[in-house]
Design a protein around this motif. Structure first.
Motif, mmCIF file in Angstrom:
data_model
loop_
_atom_site.group_PDB
_atom_site.id
_atom_site.type_symbol
_atom_site.label_atom_id
_atom_site.label_comp_id
_atom_site.label_asym_id
_atom_site.label_seq_id
_atom_site.Cartn_x
_atom_site.Cartn_y
_atom_site.Cartn_z
ATOM 1 N N LEU A 43 0.791 -1.228 0.000
ATOM 2 C CA LEU A 43 0.000 0.000 0.000
ATOM 3 C C LEU A 43 0.825 1.280 0.000
ATOM 4 O O LEU A 43 0.389 2.287 -0.564
ATOM 5 C CB LEU A 43 -0.937 0.007 1.220
ATOM 6 C CG LEU A 43 -1.937 -1.142 1.301
ATOM 7 C CD1 LEU A 43 -2.724 -1.063 2.587
ATOM 8 C CD2 LEU A 43 -2.871 -1.145 0.100
ATOM 9 N N VAL A 44 1.969 1.264 0.641
ATOM 10 C CA VAL A 44 2.730 2.503 0.835
ATOM 11 C C VAL A 44 3.746 2.716 -0.289
ATOM 12 O O VAL A 44 3.804 3.796 -0.900
ATOM 13 C CB VAL A 44 3.426 2.489 2.209
ATOM 14 C CG1 VAL A 44 4.262 3.748 2.401
ATOM 15 C CG2 VAL A 44 2.397 2.356 3.318
ATOM 16 N N MET A 45 4.535 1.719 -0.582
ATOM 17 C CA MET A 45 5.612 1.891 -1.549
ATOM 18 C C MET A 45 5.127 2.158 -2.979
ATOM 19 O O MET A 45 5.713 2.991 -3.687
ATOM 20 C CB MET A 45 6.547 0.681 -1.494
ATOM 21 C CG MET A 45 7.205 0.492 -0.136
ATOM 22 S SD MET A 45 8.254 -0.978 -0.004
ATOM 23 C CE MET A 45 9.650 -0.475 -0.990
ATOM 24 N N PRO A 46 4.055 1.499 -3.485
ATOM 25 C CA PRO A 46 3.603 1.846 -4.845
ATOM 26 C C PRO A 46 3.128 3.293 -4.981
ATOM 27 O O PRO A 46 3.435 3.967 -5.965
ATOM 28 C CB PRO A 46 2.451 0.852 -5.085
ATOM 29 C CG PRO A 46 2.747 -0.292 -4.189
ATOM 30 C CD PRO A 46 3.355 0.306 -2.968
ATOM 31 N N LEU A 47 2.372 3.788 -3.988
ATOM 32 C CA LEU A 47 1.925 5.185 -4.049
ATOM 33 C C LEU A 47 3.099 6.153 -3.921
ATOM 34 O O LEU A 47 3.062 7.250 -4.494
ATOM 35 C CB LEU A 47 0.897 5.440 -2.956
ATOM 36 C CG LEU A 47 -0.424 4.681 -3.111
ATOM 37 C CD1 LEU A 47 -1.351 4.974 -1.942
ATOM 38 C CD2 LEU A 47 -1.102 5.053 -4.433
ATOM 39 N N PHE A 88 -1.627 4.706 6.409
ATOM 40 C CA PHE A 88 -0.999 3.384 6.326
ATOM 41 C C PHE A 88 0.523 3.485 6.421
ATOM 42 O O PHE A 88 1.172 2.567 6.945
ATOM 43 C CB PHE A 88 -1.401 2.686 5.032
ATOM 44 C CG PHE A 88 -2.670 1.899 5.151
ATOM 45 C CD1 PHE A 88 -2.676 0.653 5.744
ATOM 46 C CD2 PHE A 88 -3.869 2.418 4.692
ATOM 47 C CE1 PHE A 88 -3.848 -0.077 5.870
ATOM 48 C CE2 PHE A 88 -5.044 1.705 4.816
ATOM 49 C CZ PHE A 88 -5.041 0.457 5.404
ATOM 50 N N ASP A 89 1.077 4.561 5.927
ATOM 51 C CA ASP A 89 2.518 4.757 6.040
ATOM 52 C C ASP A 89 2.948 4.832 7.506
ATOM 53 O O ASP A 89 3.843 4.107 7.959
ATOM 54 C CB ASP A 89 2.917 6.020 5.292
ATOM 55 C CG ASP A 89 4.426 6.208 5.213
ATOM 56 O OD1 ASP A 89 5.170 5.283 5.614
ATOM 57 O OD2 ASP A 89 4.876 7.272 4.759
ATOM 58 N N ALA A 106 -1.879 2.640 15.618
ATOM 59 C CA ALA A 106 -3.136 3.198 15.101
ATOM 60 C C ALA A 106 -3.428 4.563 15.706
ATOM 61 O O ALA A 106 -3.912 5.477 15.018
ATOM 62 C CB ALA A 106 -4.284 2.229 15.379
ATOM 63 N N ALA A 107 -3.137 4.731 16.993
ATOM 64 C CA ALA A 107 -3.378 6.029 17.635
ATOM 65 C C ALA A 107 -2.510 7.119 17.021
ATOM 66 O O ALA A 107 -2.968 8.254 16.802
ATOM 67 C CB ALA A 107 -3.111 5.913 19.136
ATOM 68 N N ILE A 108 -1.259 6.797 16.706
ATOM 69 C CA ILE A 108 -0.365 7.799 16.113
ATOM 70 C C ILE A 108 -0.756 8.119 14.672
ATOM 71 O O ILE A 108 -0.723 9.273 14.235
ATOM 72 C CB ILE A 108 1.097 7.308 16.179
ATOM 73 C CG1 ILE A 108 1.550 7.218 17.640
ATOM 74 C CG2 ILE A 108 2.024 8.228 15.404
ATOM 75 C CD1 ILE A 108 2.943 6.653 17.811
ATOM 76 N N SER A 109 -1.175 7.108 13.924
ATOM 77 C CA SER A 109 -1.470 7.319 12.501
ATOM 78 C C SER A 109 -2.825 7.967 12.261
ATOM 79 O O SER A 109 -3.004 8.703 11.283
ATOM 80 C CB SER A 109 -1.415 5.973 11.764
ATOM 81 O OG SER A 109 -2.406 5.086 12.266
ATOM 82 N N LEU A 110 -3.810 7.707 13.123
ATOM 83 C CA LEU A 110 -5.156 8.237 12.917
ATOM 84 C C LEU A 110 -5.379 9.607 13.543
ATOM 85 O O LEU A 110 -6.451 10.193 13.367
ATOM 86 C CB LEU A 110 -6.191 7.256 13.471
ATOM 87 C CG LEU A 110 -6.245 5.884 12.794
ATOM 88 C CD1 LEU A 110 -7.260 4.997 13.476
ATOM 89 C CD2 LEU A 110 -6.541 6.007 11.304
ATOM 90 N N ALA A 111 -4.421 10.097 14.292
ATOM 91 C CA ALA A 111 -4.594 11.396 14.953
ATOM 92 C C ALA A 111 -4.838 12.539 13.970
ATOM 93 O O ALA A 111 -5.695 13.397 14.231
ATOM 94 C CB ALA A 111 -3.382 11.694 15.835
ATOM 95 N N PRO A 112 -4.157 12.620 12.805
ATOM 96 C CA PRO A 112 -4.447 13.734 11.879
ATOM 97 C C PRO A 112 -5.855 13.707 11.304
ATOM 98 O O PRO A 112 -6.372 14.748 10.876
ATOM 99 C CB PRO A 112 -3.398 13.547 10.771
ATOM 100 C CG PRO A 112 -2.286 12.814 11.415
ATOM 101 C CD PRO A 112 -2.948 11.888 12.388
ATOM 102 N N LEU A 113 -6.523 12.547 11.302
ATOM 103 C CA LEU A 113 -7.886 12.494 10.782
ATOM 104 C C LEU A 113 -8.881 13.207 11.686
ATOM 105 O O LEU A 113 -9.983 13.557 11.253
ATOM 106 C CB LEU A 113 -8.315 11.032 10.594
ATOM 107 C CG LEU A 113 -7.518 10.215 9.572
ATOM 108 C CD1 LEU A 113 -8.069 8.800 9.492
ATOM 109 C CD2 LEU A 113 -7.544 10.879 8.197
ATOM 110 N N PHE A 114 -8.498 13.400 12.942
ATOM 111 C CA PHE A 114 -9.379 14.062 13.898
ATOM 112 C C PHE A 114 -8.973 15.516 14.147
ATOM 113 O O PHE A 114 -9.266 16.079 15.202
ATOM 114 C CB PHE A 114 -9.389 13.286 15.211
ATOM 115 C CG PHE A 114 -9.927 11.895 15.076
ATOM 116 C CD1 PHE A 114 -11.298 11.648 15.110
ATOM 117 C CD2 PHE A 114 -9.069 10.818 14.888
ATOM 118 C CE1 PHE A 114 -11.794 10.368 14.978
ATOM 119 C CE2 PHE A 114 -9.566 9.524 14.753
ATOM 120 C CZ PHE A 114 -10.930 9.294 14.794
ATOM 121 N N GLY A 115 -8.256 16.096 13.190
ATOM 122 C CA GLY A 115 -7.955 17.521 13.252
ATOM 123 C C GLY A 115 -6.609 17.888 13.813
ATOM 124 O O GLY A 115 -6.336 19.086 14.012
#
Length: 309
Positions: free
Chosen positions: A106-110, A135-136, A185-194
Motif C-alpha cells: 500500500l505505501v511503496m507503490p503510491l 498506512f505509512d 493506530a493512535a499515532i497514525s489516525l490522529a491527523p484524521l481528527f484535526g
C-alpha cells in the motif's frame, strides 16, 4: 490657402505601415502564447524525459518493492504452514511480516507514483492521500515496535528464564502485539481528527502532518522511544551473556600441567612424584604388593629406605 500635410503620403504607404504594425503585434501575441504553452507543458510533463540514471533508480525501487512483498509473504506462509512455528517468538515475527507486507502493498507503490509526478506533486486526491499517509505511519510504527517486542522477549528469556515460562511468554507476547498495533493506530489516525493537515490542494502536496506537537509526539513514540528500548535491552543482553561466559570459565576444569602429572611407565620420573616420594607414602603399608615389586625391578628407581626386600 496652405495645403495641410498628412503624415501618410502617399496614402498607400500609410495603409501598408498600419498593416505591418498589426501583423507584428499578432506575431508577438502568438510568440507569448507559445512561450506560455511551452512553460505550461513543461510544468505538467515535468520529468517525462527520464535519464538513464533515473530509470535505473526507478527499476531498483520497483524490484525492492516486489522483493519486500514476496519475502514477507513467504515468511507468513511458512509460519502458518509449519506447526512448530505456532509459538513464541514466531508470532512476533509474523506480526512484523504483516506490517512489512502492508508497507510493500500500500505505501511503496503510491510513493513511486508521487516520485514520478511533476515536482513530486500529489495528483490522486485528498481521500487517497489520507489513506496513504495513515498506512505509512501505521505500518512503519508497527514494524519498529514489533522489533522492540522481539528484543524484550529475548531479554526476558535470558535474564528470567525460570520465571518466564512458556505460558507466561505466550501471554506477554500477545499483549505486546496488541499494544503495538493500538499505539501505531493512535499515532497514525490522529491527523484524521484535526491534529494537523496532511493534504494541501493549492500546492498539491501530501505529507505527514507538520503540526509541531504532533511531530514531536509521533517521532518520539514511533522512533526515539523504541530505539532507546532496543539499545538498552541489547546492552543488558550483552552484559548477561558476558557474565554467564565468565562464570563458565571460572567453573571449568583446567587440566594440570605436564610437570605435575605422574607418568608411570618405562622408568620415567617427574619432579612432582618420584619413586622415593611414593615409597615414603606407602612405607607404613603392611604389604607392598605389586607396587613394591615394580619399584624393585625398575632400573632407574632407587630403593626406598626401610622398605622390606
Amino acid at each position: 490657402m496652405a495645403e495641410t500635410l498628412s503624415p501618410c503620403t502617399p496614402q498607400g504607404q500609410c495603409q501598408a505601415s498600419t498593416g505591418a504594425n498589426t501583423s507584428s503585434a499578432n506575431v508577438d501575441a502568438n510568440a507569448s502564447s507559445a512561450a506560455s504553452a511551452l512553460v505550461g507543458g513543461s510544468t505538467w510533463r515535468g520529468r517525462e524525459p527520464f535519464s538513464i540514471f533515473t530509470i535505473l533508480i526507478l527499476t531498483l525501487l520497483v524490484l525492492l518493492t516486489v522483493a519486500t512483498f514476496l519475502w514477507n509473504l513467504l515468511v507468513l506462509a511458512t509460519i502458518l504452514r509449519v506447526k512448530a512455528f505456532h509459538r513464541v517468538p514466531h508470532n512476533l515475527v509474523a506480526s512484523t511480516a504483516v506490517s512489512d507486507v502492508l508497507v510493500a502493498a500500500l505505501v511503496m507503490p503510491l510513493s513511486l507514483v508521487k516520485e514520478l509526478s511533476a515536482g513530486r506533486r500529489w495528483r490522486l486526491g485528498r481521500e487517497l492521500c489520507l489513506v496513504w499517509v495513515c498506512f505509512d505511519v501505521l505500518c512503519c510504527t508497527a514494524s519498529i515496535w514489533n522489533v522492540t517486542a522481539i528484543a524484550l522477549d529475548r531479554y526476558w528469556s535470558i535474564t528470567r528464564h525460570l520465571e518466564y515460562t512458556l505460558l507466561t511468554r505466550r501471554r506477554i507476547s500477545n499483549i505486546m502485539i496488541a499494544l503495538t498495533w493500538v499505539l501505531s493506530a493512535a499515532i497514525s489516525l490522529a491527523p484524521l481528527f484535526g491534529w494537523g493537515e496532511t493534504y494541501s490542494p493549492e500546492q498539491e502536496r501530501c505529507q505527514v502532518s507538520q503540526e509541531p506537537s504532533y511531530t514531536i509526539i509521533s517521532t518520539g513514540g514511533a522512533f526515539y522511544l523504541p530505539l532507546c528500548v532496543v539499545l538498552f535491552v541489547y546492552w543488558k543482553i550483552y552484559k548477561a551473556a558476558k557474565f554467564r561466559m565468565g562464570g563458565r570459565r571460572r567453573n571449568a576444569v583446567v587440566p594440570l600441567p605436564e610437570a605435575a602429572q605422574v607418568r608411570v611407565g618405562m622408568g620415567m620420573r617427574t619432579p612432582a612424584a618420584s619413586p622415593r616420594h611414593l615409597c615414603s607414602c606407602f612405607s607404613s603399608a603392611p604389604s607392598w604388593g605389586p607396587l613394591h615389586q615394580w619399584f624393585r625391578h625398575s632400573e632407574k628407581t632407587e630403593t626406598c629406605p626401610g622398605a622390606p626386600v
